[in-house]
Enzyme design. Structure first.
Site, PDB file in Angstrom:
ATOM      1  CG  ASN A 137      -0.242   0.023   2.531  1.00 12.61           C
ATOM      2  OD1 ASN A 137       0.990   0.068   2.588  1.00 12.61           O
ATOM      3  ND2 ASN A 137      -1.007  -0.028   3.608  1.00 12.61           N
ATOM      4  CD  GLU A 144       0.012   0.713   7.456  1.00  6.52           C
ATOM      5  OE1 GLU A 144       0.238   0.794   6.232  1.00  6.52           O
ATOM      6  OE2 GLU A 144      -0.126  -0.378   8.042  1.00  6.52           O
TER       7      GLU A 144
END
Length: 266
Positions: A137, A144
């Site tokens: 991702n 993140e």
């Protein structure tokens, strides 16, 4: 970014070994930023072999790892301390008192722990070479998507995709942490050089976004576009979605002339 496209993962690990070896030999007290995960294992194997054949000493090296699970014991089989000991630290002549991870136990304030880790890095003189992988991702460390590009070492909740990607490393009934301490993106960008390794088609989309997409918190690795000394090592599978690969290959061939004449580092 210096984009280097190689034939296979073995070549990626070999090239990474050359960069790490060079900085250790060039600096009197080198400071390395280290990563965990599947990708750097072959790099660590090569560094161990180089040490065991008396070609490289880690006696003066200080290390800082990118991340560590929240509230996990150092001797836990899933801790990143255990990973580093098994794959590198226990097989080289490094002083393990100079190997640091951003630890935070249940009774510790993660904000205070993050600030303390940043201070340790500063006191060591900063990181000379930071090793990175990239998540599917686009995360680097455990930064993140939506992570601030100005972030520093802190606690992060892991995405479901990251938890799913890492679940293969845990037994079915084994506790898997959902939070981790991680260097921030700004911390990573402070390193004098960054060396990102990516292999396999499962990383191709993230690699494309990192190199060719906009700089955005939705792809944290794209922040490396703003680093003046970012080296990106890719195998052909990880590079398969990149356009203009001929230019990257040609540019690297030309850049090698500079490296051969003046070395890899300033």
């Amino acid at each position: 970014m210096q984009i280097i496209i190689l034939d296979n993962p073995d070549q990626v690990a070999t090239h990474a070994e050359q960069w790490v070896t060079e900085v250790i030999k060039q600096k009197s007290t080198p400071v390395l930023g280290l990563a965990t995960g599947t990708t750097p294992i072959q790099l660590y194997k090569r560094l161990v072999q180089r040490h065991q054949t008396a070609q490289l000493s880690f006696a003066n090296v200080t290390t800082f790892n990118l991340d560590e699970y929240h509230n996990i014991a150092a001797d836990n089989a899933q801790s990143y301390r255990k990973f580093m000991k098994d794959n590198l630290f226990d097989h080289i002549d490094i002083d393990q008192n100079k190997t640091f991870l951003p630890i935070c136990q249940q009774d510790q304030n993660p904000r205070i722990q993050g600030l303390a880790y940043e201070k340790k890095i500063r006191n060591a003189g900063g990181i000379d070479l930071q090793i990175l992988g990239i998540g599917a991702n686009g995360h680097i460390g455990f930064n993140e998507p939506t992570s601030s590009l100005a972030s520093r070492t802190r606690i992060k909740t892991l995405t479901k995709q990251t938890l799913q990607d890492n679940s293969r490393l845990f037994d079915k009934d084994e506790y898997q942490p959902t939070m981790a301490m991680t260097m921030g993106i700004a911390t990573i960008l402070d390193a004098r050089y960054v060396l990102l390794m990516a292999t396999g088609t499962n990383k191709a989309a993230a690699v494309k976004q990192m190199i060719m997409g906009p700089v955005t918190a939705m792809c944290p690795a794209s922040a490396l576009q703003m680093h003046e000394n970012a080296i990106i090592l890719l195998d052909k599978e990880a590079a398969c979605e990149l356009s203009d690969q001929e230019y990257f290959i040609w540019a690297n061939q030309e850049h090698q002339k500079i490296n051969q004449a003046y070395g890899l580092f300033i």
